[in-house]
Design a protein around this motif. Structure first.
Motif, PDB file in Angstrom:
ATOM      1  N   GLU A 154       0.695  -1.340  -0.109  1.00  0.00           N
ATOM      2  CA  GLU A 154      -0.100   0.049  -0.250  1.00  0.00           C
ATOM      3  C   GLU A 154       0.983   1.226  -0.006  1.00  0.00           C
ATOM      4  OE1 GLU A 154      -2.832   0.192   2.923  1.00  0.00           O
ATOM      5  OE2 GLU A 154      -3.281  -1.803   2.933  1.00  0.00           O
ATOM      6  N   ASN A 155       1.807   1.298   0.952  1.00  0.00           N
ATOM      7  CA  ASN A 155       2.773   2.384   1.130  1.00  0.00           C
ATOM      8  C   ASN A 155       3.443   2.632  -0.188  1.00  0.00           C
ATOM      9  OD1 ASN A 155       4.292   4.385   2.734  1.00  0.00           O
ATOM     10  ND2 ASN A 155       6.090   3.084   1.764  1.00  0.00           N
ATOM     11  N   ILE A 156       3.945   1.755  -1.005  1.00  0.00           N
ATOM     12  CA  ILE A 156       4.703   1.922  -2.206  1.00  0.00           C
ATOM     13  C   ILE A 156       3.740   2.589  -3.187  1.00  0.00           C
ATOM     14  CG2 ILE A 156       5.641   0.778  -4.151  1.00  0.00           C
ATOM     15  CD1 ILE A 156       7.035  -0.837  -2.141  1.00  0.00           C
ATOM     16  N   TYR A 160       0.559   9.877  -2.459  1.00  0.00           N
ATOM     17  CA  TYR A 160      -0.017  11.128  -1.559  1.00  0.00           C
ATOM     18  C   TYR A 160       1.049  11.474  -0.638  1.00  0.00           C
ATOM     19  CZ  TYR A 160      -3.895  12.962   1.250  1.00  0.00           C
ATOM     20  OH  TYR A 160      -4.649  13.870   1.958  1.00  0.00           O
ATOM     21  N   HIS A 161       1.518  10.407  -0.001  1.00  0.00           N
ATOM     22  CA  HIS A 161       2.496  10.679   1.125  1.00  0.00           C
ATOM     23  C   HIS A 161       3.868  10.965   1.063  1.00  0.00           C
ATOM     24  CE1 HIS A 161       4.557   6.813   0.556  1.00  0.00           C
ATOM     25  NE2 HIS A 161       5.453   7.225   1.452  1.00  0.00           N
ATOM     26  N   PRO A 162       4.646  10.791  -0.040  1.00  0.00           N
ATOM     27  CA  PRO A 162       5.952  11.247   0.035  1.00  0.00           C
ATOM     28  C   PRO A 162       6.260  12.691   0.208  1.00  0.00           C
ATOM     29  CG  PRO A 162       5.541   9.764  -1.675  1.00  0.00           C
ATOM     30  CD  PRO A 162       4.426  10.000  -1.324  1.00  0.00           C
ATOM     31  N   LEU A 165       5.067  13.011   4.339  1.00  0.00           N
ATOM     32  CA  LEU A 165       5.753  12.478   5.251  1.00  0.00           C
ATOM     33  C   LEU A 165       7.265  12.578   5.144  1.00  0.00           C
ATOM     34  CD1 LEU A 165       5.976  10.014   7.496  1.00  0.00           C
ATOM     35  CD2 LEU A 165       6.149   8.624   5.852  1.00  0.00           C
ATOM     36  N   HIS A 166       7.962  12.664   3.955  1.00  0.00           N
ATOM     37  CA  HIS A 166       9.347  12.603   3.649  1.00  0.00           C
ATOM     38  C   HIS A 166       9.602  13.886   3.321  1.00  0.00           C
ATOM     39  CE1 HIS A 166       9.105   8.221   3.674  1.00  0.00           C
ATOM     40  NE2 HIS A 166       8.454   8.210   2.613  1.00  0.00           N
ATOM     41  N   THR A 167       9.673  14.755   4.219  1.00  0.00           N
ATOM     42  CA  THR A 167       9.743  16.399   3.961  1.00  0.00           C
ATOM     43  C   THR A 167      11.010  16.685   3.430  1.00  0.00           C
ATOM     44  OG1 THR A 167      10.495  16.711   6.524  1.00  0.00           O
ATOM     45  CG2 THR A 167       8.192  16.886   5.738  1.00  0.00           C
ATOM     46  N   ASP A 308      11.357   7.433   7.990  1.00  0.00           N
ATOM     47  CA  ASP A 308      11.187   6.122   7.142  1.00  0.00           C
ATOM     48  C   ASP A 308       9.823   5.564   6.758  1.00  0.00           C
ATOM     49  OD1 ASP A 308      12.582   4.228   5.322  1.00  0.00           O
ATOM     50  OD2 ASP A 308      12.060   2.982   6.867  1.00  0.00           O
ATOM     51  N   ASP A 309       9.614   4.697   5.731  1.00  0.00           N
ATOM     52  CA  ASP A 309       8.363   4.348   5.455  1.00  0.00           C
ATOM     53  C   ASP A 309       8.251   3.021   6.605  1.00  0.00           C
ATOM     54  OD1 ASP A 309       7.314   5.683   3.251  1.00  0.00           O
ATOM     55  OD2 ASP A 309       8.521   4.401   2.140  1.00  0.00           O
ATOM     56  N   GLY A 310       9.525   2.604   7.052  1.00  0.00           N
ATOM     57  CA  GLY A 310       9.555   1.315   7.974  1.00  0.00           C
ATOM     58  C   GLY A 310       8.636   1.663   9.268  1.00  0.00           C
TER      59      GLY A 310
HETATM   60 FE   LIG Z   1       7.400   6.262   1.412  1.00  0.00          FE
END
Ligand SMILES: [Fe+2]
Ligand code: FES
Length: 379
Positions: A154-156, A160-162, A165-167, A308-310
């Motif tokens: 799902e994350n990959i 919408y998130h990068p 979340l990954h500012t 990180d996504d983890g």
């Molecule tokens: Fe990510």
């Protein structure tokens, strides 16, 4: 040989003396032991240390110690029964497909061809990345993440998130809301490709195209933003930064000059290993090689990606365990499933669960039932 997994099943990929590639299951035909423990190496044959049954590189059983028993006082004791046949006790052999230097394998010998499996759209992006240029492995990175493997899928598939979340991506202008993006799937929504070309808008006033206020116009990552002709990148003059995902567990990505694969390896329902392999090409100059290494190190848990996504997946897992009846909201951009020409959408996740329901039949994951039923024109 290289040891890896398909789902939770351990397999060995090995190059045979004639140059072909075999894939066999890492389970001894005698008593079922996972006999190979090294991650990679060179072998003329395989043997299981427990009772030293010996197998060819094709997985055929070649030798069984004391097969004809032990001679003692003029009498033969033990041994295998007369009807025991070596050829009936080989390792499980998998069907193998290779393309552009990449090896795929299936336990199902009746599976469709690899090309049919991917479909023409995804095959096009796969071939762009693996076009026959000889690859070399730069290195591996392995993360054990306490979460269900589908959460990483799902994350990959969630562009919408990068930037949020990954500012770091937004701060340096690597992720821009005005990037021209396309999300494409095969006709059964098993696989997906996400293609981005850098946006051409001018100054980033009040986060207009970075999408966030943390963007700093003056900050650049030289290795990625350098558009010199000696280091052409997909960001410079286009066309693409691309990611393509093969259901259920493979992701091939090219961003800037990094080329990597990410392999989701489930460990039961609540844990996964996320295994990155970073590549270069055999004909790279030393300067390009160094550049690829630097870029490879920007990503992953020790990289510059901020959270990180983890970490997120661990928190996801905790949330779902706490509230199992929870329904995710994946409605941004609508309820439909199909190709999309922008990226702020979980549309690929809708596609993923449409195929998941098809594959699992009545045993589908209940988390997305309502939304998908509605998107299919149902209840
Ligand atoms: Fe990510
Ligand atoms: S379990 Fe492998 S040889 Fe006995």
């Amino acid at each position: 040989f290289q040891r890896t997994v398909i789902g939770e099943r351990s397999v060995i990929m090995v190059r045979d003396v004639d140059g072909s590639v075999n894939v066999v299951e890492n389970v001894c035909a005698h008593r079922g032991m996972r006999f190979c423990r090294e991650r990679h190496g060179n072998r003329k044959d395989f043997f299981c240390p427990y009772h030293q049954w010996n197998y060819s590189l094709k997985g055929d059983l070649q030798g069984v110690p004391f097969r004809r028993g032990v001679k003692q006082d003029g009498k033969v004791n033990g041994g295998m029964p007369k009807d025991f046949k070596l050829e009936e006790h080989g390792l499980t052999k998998l069907k193998v497909a290779t393309r552009g230097g990449v090896v795929f394998a299936s336990f199902d010998h009746n599976v469709e061809s690899f090309e049919e499996f991917l479909g023409p759209t995804i095959l096009h992006y796969f071939d762009r990345l693996f076009n026959g240029r000889k690859l070399v492995v730069l290195g591996y990175r392995r993360q054990r993440i306490p979460g269900n493997w589908k959460l990483m899928q799902e994350n990959i598939k969630d562009p919408y998130h990068p930037g949020l979340l990954h500012t770091w991506f937004s701060t340096f202008g690597l992720w821009r809301a005005d990037n021209k993006s396309e999300l494409k799937m095969d006709e059964r929504f098993r696989h997906a490709a996400m293609i981005s070309t850098r946006g051409q808008s001018g100054k980033n006033e009040r986060g207009r195209w970075s999408g966030v206020n943390s963007f700093m116009d003056q900050m650049k990552v030289l290795t990625i933003h350098d558009c010199s002709t000696s280091f052409p990148t997909r960001w410079c003059g286009g066309p693409e930064c691309s990611d393509d995902y093969k259901f259920p567990e493979r992701d091939h990505s090219a961003a800037g000059q990094s080329v990597s694969t990410r392999h989701i390896q489930p460990n039961g329902h609540g844990s996964l290993d996320f295994v990155w392999t970073h590549f270069a090409f055999e004909d790279d100059t030393p300067e390009m090689l160094e550049r690829r290494l630097i870029q490879a190190n920007l990503f992953g848990p020790a990289g510059f990606v901020s959270a990180d996504d983890g970490e997120v997946i661990e928190l996801f897992q905790e949330g779902f365990e706490q509230k199992p009846a929870y329904r995710s909201v994946i409605e941004m951009g609508g309820h439909e499933i199909g190709d999309i020409e922008y990226k702020i959408t979980p549309g690929l996740i809708r596609g993923m669960y449409a195929y998941w329901r098809e594959a699992m039949g009545e045993y589908y994951c209940p988390r997305y039932v309502c939304l998908l039923a509605r998107s299919n024109g149902g209840i």
